[in-house]
Every structure is written in C-alpha cells, then in structure tokens.
Write an enzyme that holds these catalytic residues in place. Sequence first.
Site, PDB file in Angstrom:
ATOM      1  N   HIS A  47       0.823  -1.221   0.000  1.00 32.48           N
ATOM      2  CA  HIS A  47       0.000   0.000   0.000  1.00 32.48           C
ATOM      3  C   HIS A  47       0.858   1.272   0.000  1.00 32.48           C
ATOM      4  CE1 HIS A  47      -3.720  -2.184   0.458  1.00 32.48           C
ATOM      5  NE2 HIS A  47      -3.359  -2.722   1.611  1.00 32.48           N
ATOM      6  N   ASP A  99      -2.677 -10.388  -2.606  1.00 33.08           N
ATOM      7  CA  ASP A  99      -3.250  -9.998  -1.308  1.00 33.08           C
ATOM      8  C   ASP A  99      -4.749  -9.694  -1.517  1.00 33.08           C
ATOM      9  OD1 ASP A  99      -2.172  -8.624   1.516  1.00 33.08           O
ATOM     10  OD2 ASP A  99      -3.968  -7.632   0.729  1.00 33.08           O
ATOM     11  N   HIS A 151      -6.274  -7.147  -0.611  1.00 28.85           N
ATOM     12  CA  HIS A 151      -6.467  -5.720  -0.894  1.00 28.85           C
ATOM     13  C   HIS A 151      -5.658  -5.284  -2.116  1.00 28.85           C
ATOM     14  CE1 HIS A 151      -7.061  -6.380   3.488  1.00 28.85           C
ATOM     15  NE2 HIS A 151      -8.143  -5.669   3.253  1.00 28.85           N
ATOM     16  N   ASP A 205      -4.507 -12.865   3.353  1.00 25.82           N
ATOM     17  CA  ASP A 205      -5.784 -12.401   3.905  1.00 25.82           C
ATOM     18  C   ASP A 205      -6.943 -12.753   2.973  1.00 25.82           C
ATOM     19  OD1 ASP A 205      -4.731 -10.565   2.116  1.00 25.82           O
ATOM     20  OD2 ASP A 205      -4.847  -8.849   3.481  1.00 25.82           O
TER      21      ASP A 205
HETATM   22 ZN   LIG Z   1      -4.313  -7.136   2.593  1.00 26.13          ZN
END
Ligand SMILES: [Zn+2]
Length: 347
Positions: free
Chosen positions: A165, A201, A203, A290
């Site tokens: 991120h 991931d 996200h 995740d």
């Molecule tokens: Zn994540």
Amino acid sequence: MLIFHNPDHALHQPRQEMFRGRLVPCHESPARLHHVMAELQRRPVGTLREPGPLDDALLRRVHAPRYLDFLAKAWEEWIALDAANAELDVLPSVWPVRGFRHDVEPANFAARLGLYSFDAGTPLMGGSWAAARGGAACAIDAARAVLAPEGPRVAFALTRPPGHHAGPDFFGGYCFLNNAALAAQALREGGCTRVAVLDIDYHHGNGTQTIFYGRGDVLTVSLHGDPRTEYPFFLGHADEHGEGEGQGANLNLPLPAGTDAITWRRTLDQALEAVTRFAPQAVVVALGVDTFEGDPISKFALGSADYLEVGRTLAGLGLPTVFTMEGGYAVAEVGVNVVNVLEGFAR
Ligand SMILES: [Zn+2]
C-alpha cells in the site's frame, strides 16, 4: 529457496489503529511473523538468511527522498513535541485532499504527517523506521539472490510491516516502504528488461500500481476485493490500465466480497495469462494470505489447502520468483497458509 527474514520486524509493534471512531488493537502484529517462523521450523522449505545492509540509493529511486527523510525523523519529531508522546503511536488526522497543495512541505508536524499518509490506520512508532528498512533490505536481497548465477530460482522476503500500500511518497494500510516495488526495481537494475509484479493480497496493491503506473518495463497485476466496498477504496478498478509509457502495463481484477476459492483461482489464471503475455524475465509475487476464509478483515474464502495449489500454479510460470510478505490477519493460520504457498511452489 532462500528466505530473507527481517530481524528488526518486532521493533514495529503498533498498539492501536483507528476503526469506526475508536482506537482498537492493531491487526498487524509481530505474532504474524512468529507464526510463519514457527511453521518454517516444522517444515523447512528453504534456507533462512538475514539481509545485508540496505541499498539506500535504490530505495531513493523508488520512494521520494523528502518522504524518506520525513520517515527517518518522524519519531524524533513526535517526541520533541511532547516527551509524553513516547507512550503513544503516531497517527495522522489531517490530509490535503483535492484542491490542496502537495508541493509545499508544511513545517507543522501533523500537517507533514498528513501529506505523507492516506489513512489513520497505520501507526508509526519508535521502531517503525528500522523495521521497514529491514524489510526493504530483505526484498532487495531476495531479488538479487534469484538473479545470481548459482542462486536459487525463488526467494522470499519474510517481513513486516507489509509494503504494497506504500506509494512513492506516502504510507498507509500498515505499509511504509513498498517491498514488492523495491524487489521489482532491483530485478530491473539487476539486468531484467521486463518484470511483472503479481499482487494476490486481498487488498488492491495501490502503492505498487502508483509507483509503476507510468512505466512500461514493469507490469503490475492485482486481484483483490472490489474497491467500491473494500479497502483501499480509492484505487484498484478494472479501468485503470496505466498511463504514458505504462499504458497497458497495469491490470486490475477486482472481485466481489464473498468470492469463493474456485472463482478466485480462475481469476488467478487470468492474471497469469496476462503475466505470460507480457513476457517478463522475473516476477515478484506480493503474497498476502488475507484471502483466507478465516481472515478477520477480509471477505474471500480460500481454505488452507488452496494455498498449496496457489504455490504450484505460480511455479508454473517457470520464472525467477521473489515473494514479498504482505497481509494476512488470521494470525494463528498465517504460518500454515504462507508456508503452504512456498511448499506448493517448491514441489
Ligand atoms: Zn491485505
């Protein structure tokens, strides 16, 4: 397989993050890595190494120098405001959104903290900088290892805080330095003319996308929860294809919350086809687990056994591969799930 593990990761031990108007215990904890290390003891799929000194020049080619200088001194500045701050994590509370200036660095600490971040869920503390630097060194060393003439074809940067991120000049989503981007840059500088970053991931890897958005030499592909409902919300849509020389070198495959393992794996195949079409000489896999059905902050439904298959599928690319450790917050299962990917790959 070489596994570069970050000896300084536990120096970053965030206490609280902001969630729905309240400070709650941080999901991103040192225990995550302890579980991976414990599982690696049970199933030694690779050789553990500590990283060498961090290549600061390479770091400054991926992240803006003024951002790095801010991170390096942030804790000191925080304490200088009030000695009692030593007991508190640093969390931003003001951001320069649309219409505000980003080119002028404010003198005020809180304002600079906002300039260089995008959420209030990423606590910074005394050891954060050292931990992030240790992780960056792991990523760069892992990349250099897979390019070494007698080296392994695969290496893993086992670290936290995660990185995908973090953008050129901002932190957020528990990330400060973008380990996957650093590995990709190290592969480029190590002689690969084309590199792919595949982010699996839960996200969207917004930081990695932003870092390479205008470049045609690094393909970024991410499959993730649809940003219309899932973090990081403001990037990761299917119509983001890259710009300028990077036009066509970004692929987003957003999936609805609740996506099952079959659909997810079919989408992974789509991502791998895009990687193969790009014809890279090496690949970086931003590995978050995740996507696991028991993850407390995510909504896909992969089971532990699926990760063995994920590893096997990724090995099918037949490319030098660097894994970087990203998310995964079902803490007790993170070890099994991560090592399943590595074991599946190594088989
Ligand atoms: Zn994540």
